[in-house]
Design an enzyme around this catalytic site. Sequence first.
Site, PDB file in Angstrom:
ATOM      1  N   LYS A 192       0.849  -1.187   0.000  1.00 11.25           N
ATOM      2  CA  LYS A 192       0.000   0.000   0.000  1.00 11.25           C
ATOM      3  C   LYS A 192       0.888   1.241   0.000  1.00 11.25           C
ATOM      4  CE  LYS A 192      -4.312   1.609   2.100  1.00 11.25           C
ATOM      5  NZ  LYS A 192      -5.336   1.341   3.112  1.00 11.25           N
TER       6      LYS A 192
ATOM      7  N   GLU B 110     -18.939  -6.039  10.941  1.00  9.61           N
ATOM      8  CA  GLU B 110     -19.884  -5.256  11.738  1.00  9.61           C
ATOM      9  C   GLU B 110     -20.861  -6.141  12.517  1.00  9.61           C
ATOM     10  OE1 GLU B 110     -18.447  -2.774   8.306  1.00  9.61           O
ATOM     11  OE2 GLU B 110     -19.276  -4.782   8.504  1.00  9.61           O
TER      12      GLU B 110
ATOM     13  N   ARG C 237     -25.190  -2.834   8.433  1.00  7.29           N
ATOM     14  CA  ARG C 237     -24.771  -4.213   8.179  1.00  7.29           C
ATOM     15  C   ARG C 237     -24.909  -5.091   9.427  1.00  7.29           C
ATOM     16  NH1 ARG C 237     -19.301  -4.072   4.655  1.00  7.29           N
ATOM     17  NH2 ARG C 237     -20.376  -5.693   3.502  1.00  7.29           N
TER      18      ARG C 237
END
Length: 636
Positions: A283, A369, A397
């Site tokens: 990244k 979640e 969610r």
Amino acid sequence: MPLADRYPLLATIDSPADLRRLPESELEPLSRELRDFLVHTVSQMGGHFAAGLGTVELTVALHYVYDTPADRLVWDVGHQAYPHKVLTGRRDRLQTIKLKDGLAPFPSRAESEYDTFGVGHSSTSISAALGMALAAAQTGQKRRVVAVIGDGAMSAGQAFEAMNHAGPLKPDLLVILNDNKMSISENVGALSLYFARVLSGRAYTALREGSKKILRRLPAMWEFARRSEEHMKGMVLPGTLFEELGFNYTGPVDGHDVGELVAQLTRLRDAKGLQFLHVVTQKGKGYAPAEADPIKWHGPGPFDPSSGTIFKEKSTGPAYSQVFGQWLCDMAERDPRGVGITPAMREGSGLVEFSRRFPDRYFDVAIAEQHAVTVAAGMACEGVRPVVAIYSTFLQRGYDQLIHDVALQNLPVTFAIDRGGVVGGDGATHQGAFDLSYLRCIPNLVVMAPADENECRQMLYTAVTLDGPAAVRYPRGPGPGAFIEQDMHALPVGRAEVRRDGGSGLLLLAFGTMVAPCAALAGRLDATLVNMRFVKPLDEELVCRLAATHECIVTLEENAIAGGAGSAVSECLAARGVEREVHRIGIPDRFIEHGSREDCLAMAGLDAPGIERAIARIWPARPTVLAAAGGRPGAA
């Protein structure tokens, strides 16, 4: 400098068809140009940054090998997709991303035929791609389907649900794991640790890399080493997991070697059945500051590309997430039972300081979640006082768990709901437009909406003093600048606050963020203004008492009109037989697209001028006080 002078190869790419006309030898210099273009373009306006730098070579290779858009390419999350946007005809508009009327922050079917599936929330790519692959088989289409999952999205259960479903069906589908060891924060969980441990192992690395460099010259020994590598891979690499799910595992592959990626993708393109390609990337690749601190550079604002200095926005005060973070630290010092839980949103939710000061009481559950809500319920069963820090749009969610695991059992779990209302640049996928509607119908749940920063702190304290579940819902960014008391005191549950007594007959019942913009308006109209504070339980006594003495009632909320706080007021009056028409102002029945937070409020008719125009139509008794005309956006 003209684009063609600085980026001679990239300037020729207006579609993937142009890319596929290049000789393979030019893909590496093209990747360098694309990465440099991303650095300089995003530096001007900010946006998702580090993740896209890590997928440059992978994106180039995918569009080079596959016949997009006829072949379906499904991205996960969307943080990774800036290079994809550049290569699919949107290069010259990239500087408009996240701005009003500009490019969408994530892949969007409405924006481009190359965006085969709209995304913004994590871990949907394999499910969507599986659906496309099954549909292709049903309709006899020969198209290929690829899902690219990464940025920590493999930590969510939906990804494994999709793979478990795909296993026995065996459609033609390629899943690419972009393994960059990061989501927005560091990846967490056993699978992430397993990847990291195995891929850093000396024995595997030496066998793989050493054999490539030395043994290729000795065909018999090379074949022996290759088989030994496959044997070791089966013993120690997660390929065994994916193969048990029915996928043919390949990898790990260097995600920044565009030639190797093209070779592997070309081989896999025509392979039948379920394929899984494990690609390792970095990244922030190619930009030193982002490589060194990918969390900081996940989504920076404008910055100086030469020095790596991110330009700070002028702030009028602490953001609500900072108010929450400070409160949680203060509460943790007072009460050893308190813990903080986040589904992979430590930075965004304001939990950095808490995670450092109270590491044993901080739980990042990864992008999960549903699990975040239920693990909090389990803790609450045993006397712990969990606080779940979660964005409004992500709590959607975990809705079943909120009802079934928390509210039904009346467990004392506090939900600190960030990004309630419109959020700005992240657009429709992230607007917290529905939480007041979907929360207020749940029994046992107390729902609060603070008017300012200090009220937010006191409401959070109120929540943890209750014997059942409670939610405090606050917006993104700073508040109106209220003085924040360090002392904490519980508010009387279900009691509103009259901010102004008016004599005009107009009653403004404002929830949360709508209190501040109504203050000056109430003065000009001589209206009564109430800071409602509690969406549930509603202050029914006050509402009914004031309704009896006011001719016109207007509710205001930064939430969907349908089923929201204004609906609660209407229901209250109807149940008590009070015949008053209630005019509701809130987010209209459409998805609000991206722009600044101010742009989004204006689109919803919830900025100060929009509120004035709406009330001018609702309350024409004072036509000279308000600016004339204008319709009433956001009013019902």
